[in-house]
Each structure stands twice: as C-alpha cells, then as structure tokens.
Design a protein around this motif. Structure first.
Motif, PDB file in Angstrom:
ATOM      1  N   GLY A  76      -4.926  -4.561  -5.725  1.00 15.90           N
ATOM      2  CA  GLY A  76      -4.679  -4.407  -7.168  1.00 15.90           C
ATOM      3  C   GLY A  76      -4.867  -2.978  -7.644  1.00 15.90           C
ATOM      4  N   LYS A  80      -2.266  -9.235  -9.722  1.00 15.57           N
ATOM      5  CA  LYS A  80      -2.591  -8.289 -10.796  1.00 15.57           C
ATOM      6  C   LYS A  80      -1.655  -7.079 -10.726  1.00 15.57           C
ATOM      7  CE  LYS A  80      -6.351  -5.194 -11.989  1.00 15.57           C
ATOM      8  NZ  LYS A  80      -7.535  -4.588 -11.376  1.00 15.57           N
ATOM      9  N   ARG A  81      -1.416  -6.591  -9.529  1.00 15.72           N
ATOM     10  CA  ARG A  81      -0.579  -5.405  -9.370  1.00 15.72           C
ATOM     11  C   ARG A  81       0.869  -5.670  -9.780  1.00 15.72           C
ATOM     12  NH1 ARG A  81       1.986  -4.938  -3.585  1.00 15.72           N
ATOM     13  NH2 ARG A  81       3.171  -3.423  -4.725  1.00 15.72           N
ATOM     14  N   TYR A 112      -1.354  -1.014   3.703  1.00 19.60           N
ATOM     15  CA  TYR A 112      -2.471  -1.623   4.423  1.00 19.60           C
ATOM     16  C   TYR A 112      -3.194  -0.582   5.295  1.00 19.60           C
ATOM     17  CZ  TYR A 112      -5.113  -4.924   7.278  1.00 19.60           C
ATOM     18  OH  TYR A 112      -6.133  -5.598   7.904  1.00 19.60           O
ATOM     19  N   SER A 152       8.831   5.234 -15.766  1.00 18.67           N
ATOM     20  CA  SER A 152       9.657   5.944 -14.796  1.00 18.67           C
ATOM     21  C   SER A 152      11.122   5.985 -15.255  1.00 18.67           C
ATOM     22  CB  SER A 152       9.534   5.229 -13.449  1.00 18.67           C
ATOM     23  OG  SER A 152      10.353   5.808 -12.519  1.00 18.67           O
ATOM     24  N   ASP A 192       3.997  -7.540   3.746  1.00 18.36           N
ATOM     25  CA  ASP A 192       3.506  -6.725   4.867  1.00 18.36           C
ATOM     26  C   ASP A 192       1.988  -6.595   4.807  1.00 18.36           C
ATOM     27  OD1 ASP A 192       3.748  -4.976   7.127  1.00 18.36           O
ATOM     28  OD2 ASP A 192       3.403  -3.285   5.790  1.00 18.36           O
ATOM     29  N   HIS A 193       1.448  -6.446   3.597  1.00 22.44           N
ATOM     30  CA  HIS A 193      -0.004  -6.295   3.452  1.00 22.44           C
ATOM     31  C   HIS A 193      -0.726  -7.567   3.917  1.00 22.44           C
ATOM     32  CE1 HIS A 193      -3.424  -4.132   1.536  1.00 22.44           C
ATOM     33  NE2 HIS A 193      -3.948  -5.340   1.619  1.00 22.44           N
ATOM     34  N   ASP A 213      11.414  -5.286  -4.055  1.00 23.92           N
ATOM     35  CA  ASP A 213      10.756  -4.060  -3.614  1.00 23.92           C
ATOM     36  C   ASP A 213       9.232  -4.179  -3.646  1.00 23.92           C
ATOM     37  OD1 ASP A 213      11.412  -4.220  -6.353  1.00 23.92           O
ATOM     38  OD2 ASP A 213      10.931  -2.134  -6.678  1.00 23.92           O
ATOM     39  N   ILE A 214       8.713  -4.981  -4.581  1.00 23.32           N
ATOM     40  CA  ILE A 214       7.263  -5.178  -4.686  1.00 23.32           C
ATOM     41  C   ILE A 214       6.825  -6.217  -3.647  1.00 23.32           C
ATOM     42  CG2 ILE A 214       5.382  -5.865  -6.254  1.00 23.32           C
ATOM     43  CD1 ILE A 214       6.785  -3.609  -7.537  1.00 23.32           C
ATOM     44  N   HIS A 258      -6.164 -10.182  -6.989  1.00 29.51           N
ATOM     45  CA  HIS A 258      -5.847  -8.756  -6.848  1.00 29.51           C
ATOM     46  C   HIS A 258      -4.363  -8.543  -6.583  1.00 29.51           C
ATOM     47  CE1 HIS A 258      -9.918  -7.483  -6.942  1.00 29.51           C
ATOM     48  NE2 HIS A 258     -10.253  -8.185  -5.885  1.00 29.51           N
ATOM     49  N   LEU A 259      -3.803  -9.401  -5.727  1.00 23.76           N
ATOM     50  CA  LEU A 259      -2.389  -9.253  -5.356  1.00 23.76           C
ATOM     51  C   LEU A 259      -1.480  -9.429  -6.558  1.00 23.76           C
ATOM     52  CD1 LEU A 259      -1.903 -11.179  -1.996  1.00 23.76           C
ATOM     53  CD2 LEU A 259      -1.387  -8.796  -2.408  1.00 23.76           C
ATOM     54  N   ILE A 317       4.595   0.962 -15.317  1.00 21.71           N
ATOM     55  CA  ILE A 317       4.980   2.114 -14.487  1.00 21.71           C
ATOM     56  C   ILE A 317       6.510   2.216 -14.409  1.00 21.71           C
ATOM     57  CG2 ILE A 317       4.854   3.114 -12.162  1.00 21.71           C
ATOM     58  CD1 ILE A 317       2.171   1.572 -11.856  1.00 21.71           C
ATOM     59  N   ARG A 363       9.217  -8.018   9.943  1.00 22.10           N
ATOM     60  CA  ARG A 363       9.140  -7.848   8.483  1.00 22.10           C
ATOM     61  C   ARG A 363       9.469  -6.401   8.109  1.00 22.10           C
ATOM     62  NH1 ARG A 363       3.808  -8.485  10.367  1.00 22.10           N
ATOM     63  NH2 ARG A 363       2.470  -6.676  10.055  1.00 22.10           N
ATOM     64  N   ASN A 386      -8.124 -13.091  -2.214  1.00 23.08           N
ATOM     65  CA  ASN A 386      -7.383 -11.926  -2.737  1.00 23.08           C
ATOM     66  C   ASN A 386      -6.220 -12.190  -3.683  1.00 23.08           C
ATOM     67  OD1 ASN A 386      -8.686  -9.687  -1.083  1.00 23.08           O
ATOM     68  ND2 ASN A 386      -8.106 -11.173   0.478  1.00 23.08           N
ATOM     69  N   LEU A 426       8.163  -7.220  -0.753  1.00 21.82           N
ATOM     70  CA  LEU A 426       8.177  -6.904   0.685  1.00 21.82           C
ATOM     71  C   LEU A 426       6.916  -6.150   1.107  1.00 21.82           C
ATOM     72  CD1 LEU A 426       9.036  -3.790   1.865  1.00 21.82           C
ATOM     73  CD2 LEU A 426      11.125  -4.387   0.733  1.00 21.82           C
ATOM     74  N   GLU A 427       6.395  -5.357   0.184  1.00 21.46           N
ATOM     75  CA  GLU A 427       5.176  -4.593   0.467  1.00 21.46           C
ATOM     76  C   GLU A 427       3.952  -5.525   0.509  1.00 21.46           C
ATOM     77  OE1 GLU A 427       4.362  -1.610  -2.519  1.00 21.46           O
ATOM     78  OE2 GLU A 427       4.063  -0.181  -0.907  1.00 21.46           O
ATOM     79  N   PRO A 429      -0.552  -0.085  -7.459  1.00 23.45           N
ATOM     80  CA  PRO A 429      -0.123   0.574  -8.709  1.00 23.45           C
ATOM     81  C   PRO A 429      -0.271   2.092  -8.623  1.00 23.45           C
ATOM     82  CG  PRO A 429      -1.449  -1.337  -9.218  1.00 23.45           C
ATOM     83  CD  PRO A 429      -1.541  -1.139  -7.724  1.00 23.45           C
ATOM     84  N   TYR A 459       2.951  -3.372 -12.844  1.00 22.24           N
ATOM     85  CA  TYR A 459       4.060  -2.532 -12.442  1.00 22.24           C
ATOM     86  C   TYR A 459       5.088  -2.320 -13.550  1.00 22.24           C
ATOM     87  CZ  TYR A 459       7.264  -0.121  -9.460  1.00 22.24           C
ATOM     88  OH  TYR A 459       8.065   0.847  -8.934  1.00 22.24           O
ATOM     89  N   LYS A 475      11.481   8.406 -18.165  1.00 20.78           N
ATOM     90  CA  LYS A 475      11.434   9.790 -17.673  1.00 20.78           C
ATOM     91  C   LYS A 475      12.803  10.202 -17.097  1.00 20.78           C
ATOM     92  CE  LYS A 475       8.251  12.425 -14.867  1.00 20.78           C
ATOM     93  NZ  LYS A 475       7.239  12.320 -13.816  1.00 20.78           N
TER      94      LYS A 475
END
Lengths: 216, 111
Positions: free
Chosen positions: B47, A66-67, B28, A78, A31-32, A24-25, A63-64, A74, B72, A60, A27-28, B51, A71, A81
């Motif tokens: 980053g 790091k997220r 994006y 979640s 796409d980015h 799930d992480i 940054h990529l 989070i 995709r 990058n 695929l996003e 999140p 997660y 909760k």
C-alpha cells in the motif's frame, strides 16, 4: 519453484473480482502476490497453493486494495500535467490560434440563425463526440488501463462546463444577430481542450500498446 | 519493527537510491531488498510502495518495462535521466536532514 499458469490465473481472477479493474495495476499486484507465495514455498511452506494464498490475503488484502484506490489521484494529476504540457507547447498555441481563426471565418460566412442552431445543439454534439472517444478508444482489447480510463474524468468536467455555458447562452440570446465574440472565444477554447484530450488519449493508447504488448 | 511513520517521508528517496544501484527492479524485489538491507527493521507494505512508484513514474523520474517472467507479467522500474539527477538531489537533502536531526538529538556526535 514458479507458480503454475492456473495459480496465476486464480490470483488474477481473485484480484479482478476484488475490484482491481485496471490491467496495468493488476498485473503488478499479481506478480507481487505470486512472488511472495513462491518465497514462502521456497522457505519451506509445503501446503497447497490455495492455503498459502488464503493466508497471504488475510494478512495483506487491506494493503493491496488500498493502493488501487489511491491511484486515481495520481492518474488524474498525471493526465492534467500531460494536458498542460501540450497546451503550453508550440503545437498547443498554434492550434488554439488556428481554431479561433477558423471559427471566426465560419461565423462571418454563416447566417446568424444557422450559427445559433449549431450553438444550441453544441452540448449534444460534444457529448456524442466525448462518448465516441471514451467508449471506443479508452479500452484496448476489452482491457481497462488506469491513465486511459481516467481521461473520462476530464471529459466529464468539460461536458458540464459546456452544458452550463451553452444553456445559459441559448436562453438569453436574440436570434437576429451573430453570436458575440465571448461565446465564439469560449467555443474555440472548448474545442481546443477537446482536441488536446483526444490527442492525449491516442498517445496513451499507443503507450499502453507498446509497454503492455505481452499482455494484449 | 520500528515506528514506520518515521520512514514515510524518505520512502521515495529509498526507492530512488535502490534503483540507482540496479539497472532495473520490480516492486516485490524492492520490498525484499529493503527488508534484507535493514535486517527486517523496515518492511515496506504494498500500500505504500506502489503508489510511490506510480507517483515517481508520473513525475517522469522512472520508466517502466513489462516482461514475461514465470507464467506472468512483471513490471520493471528503472531511473530516467531526470530520475538520476533527482536521486542525487534527494539523497543530499536526506543527508542534510539526518545531520540536522543528529545535531538536535545528540549534539556531541554531530558533524
């Protein structure tokens, strides 16, 4: 211009090998990255896909990735909760009372030594149940999903509590009398939390099945 | 680009505001929209953006939709009912914050 299937596959494999294991992480992120490469091509970058990809990653990658790490926090929050919401619902309260009543009834019918034997092996039984749920149901068609896999974090916490409490209980109890109400209450609560986690696991599976049906 | 730390606390409000003006958006697209609206002054990094999106999703303010686009999969975000209410609240908070800052930094222009 849209990237080819081979280019998309290359980005996906690269990210997977870089530790972005959750589908799930990933695929996003795919796409980015693909969208940015397409923008660069449309803006006039005539170089081969691999050179543009390499430049993008040099700029990058930090940054990529790091997220991806952030997660976990989070996802855990979640899941907690969702469990809390279930625990405080009508179903949660009724199931807790029902389990308590059931265990007290069973205790009154069984011989003390049988009940003690069950409690002695309780950590092992619960570990096997955890293992079955975790390894069989937290993956969908070999793909890993963040919220679903992080459920394991709560299984692990629960198992350590179970192990600690039953070990100390078993070493201090006489086998002559029936187990006390305190251990019966603890067993009820543990089974109840386990039930809530299992329900949450199946609900998450169904969520991922419906949302990510194109990817599975 | 200006000091990005100054924008950090407002990132979720920026995302919610953009989503309130569009039916659905993907990650994006949000970064590009912010870049265009601020004429390149504010660039949201991956980053920071994802999140925040995941946090908003976990809080029930956003719903997701996955669709196949150009070989995709693409994850779209849209506001839930709770998210729409929260956007109004967050925007009001941000406006109040800007007004307070304004009165501190430039009292003559404050309103």
């Amino acid at each position: 211009m849209a990237l080819s299937t081979e280019n998309i596959h290359f980005i996906e494999t690269y990210l997977k090998k870089s530790g972005v294991v959750f589908m799930d992480i990933r695929l996003e992120m795919v796409d980015h990255v693909a969208s940015e490469i397409e923008t660069r091509v449309n803006d006039g970058d005539c170089r081969d896909f691999y050179f543009i990809f390499k430049d993008y990653m040099v700029e990058n990658k930090r940054h990529l990735l790091k997220r991806s790490d952030g997660y976990y926090k989070i996802a855990d929050k979640s899941n907690l909760k969702a469990l809390f919401k279930k625990a405080t619902s009508v179903f949660g309260i009724v199931s807790l009372l029902g389990l308590g009543f059931l265990l007290l009834t069973v205790r009154s019918y069984l011989e003390p030594d049988v009940t003690h034997t069950i409690l002695k092996y309780a950590p092992m039984i619960i570990l096997i149940l955890f293992g079955c749920i975790y390894f069989v149901f937290t993956k969908i068609k070999k793909e890993r999903f963040s919220l679903l896999e992080r459920i394991g974090f709560y299984f692990a916490i629960l198992f350590h509590i179970v192990n600690m409490v039953y070990s100390s209980y078993n070493s201090s109890q006489s086998l002559e009398s029936s187990p006390g109400l305190a251990i019966m209450f603890f067993t009820t609560v543990i089974l109840w939390i386990f039930l809530l986690i299992v329900i949450n696991t199946f609900q998450l599976r169904s969520f991922y099945f419906s949302k990510y049906k194109h990817a599975l | 680009m200006a000091n990005s730390n100054l924008y950090k606390g407002s990132l979720t409000t920026i995302i919610l505001k953009l989503l309130s003006e569009h039916d659905k958006m993907y990650g994006y697209e949000i970064t590009q929209k912010v870049k265009a609206l601020t004429k390149g002054e504010l660039k949201i990094t991956e980053g920071a953006l994802y999140p925040s999106l995941h946090k908003l999703e976990a809080e029930g303010l956003l719903d997701v939709e996955v669709a196949k686009v150009d070989n995709r999969l693409r994850k779209y975000y849209k506001l839930t009912e709770k998210g729409t209410t929260e956007t109004v609240h967050k925007l009001s908070e941000l406006e109040q914050y800007i007004a307070t800052l304004q009165s501190l930094i430039n009292p003559k222009l404050s309103y």
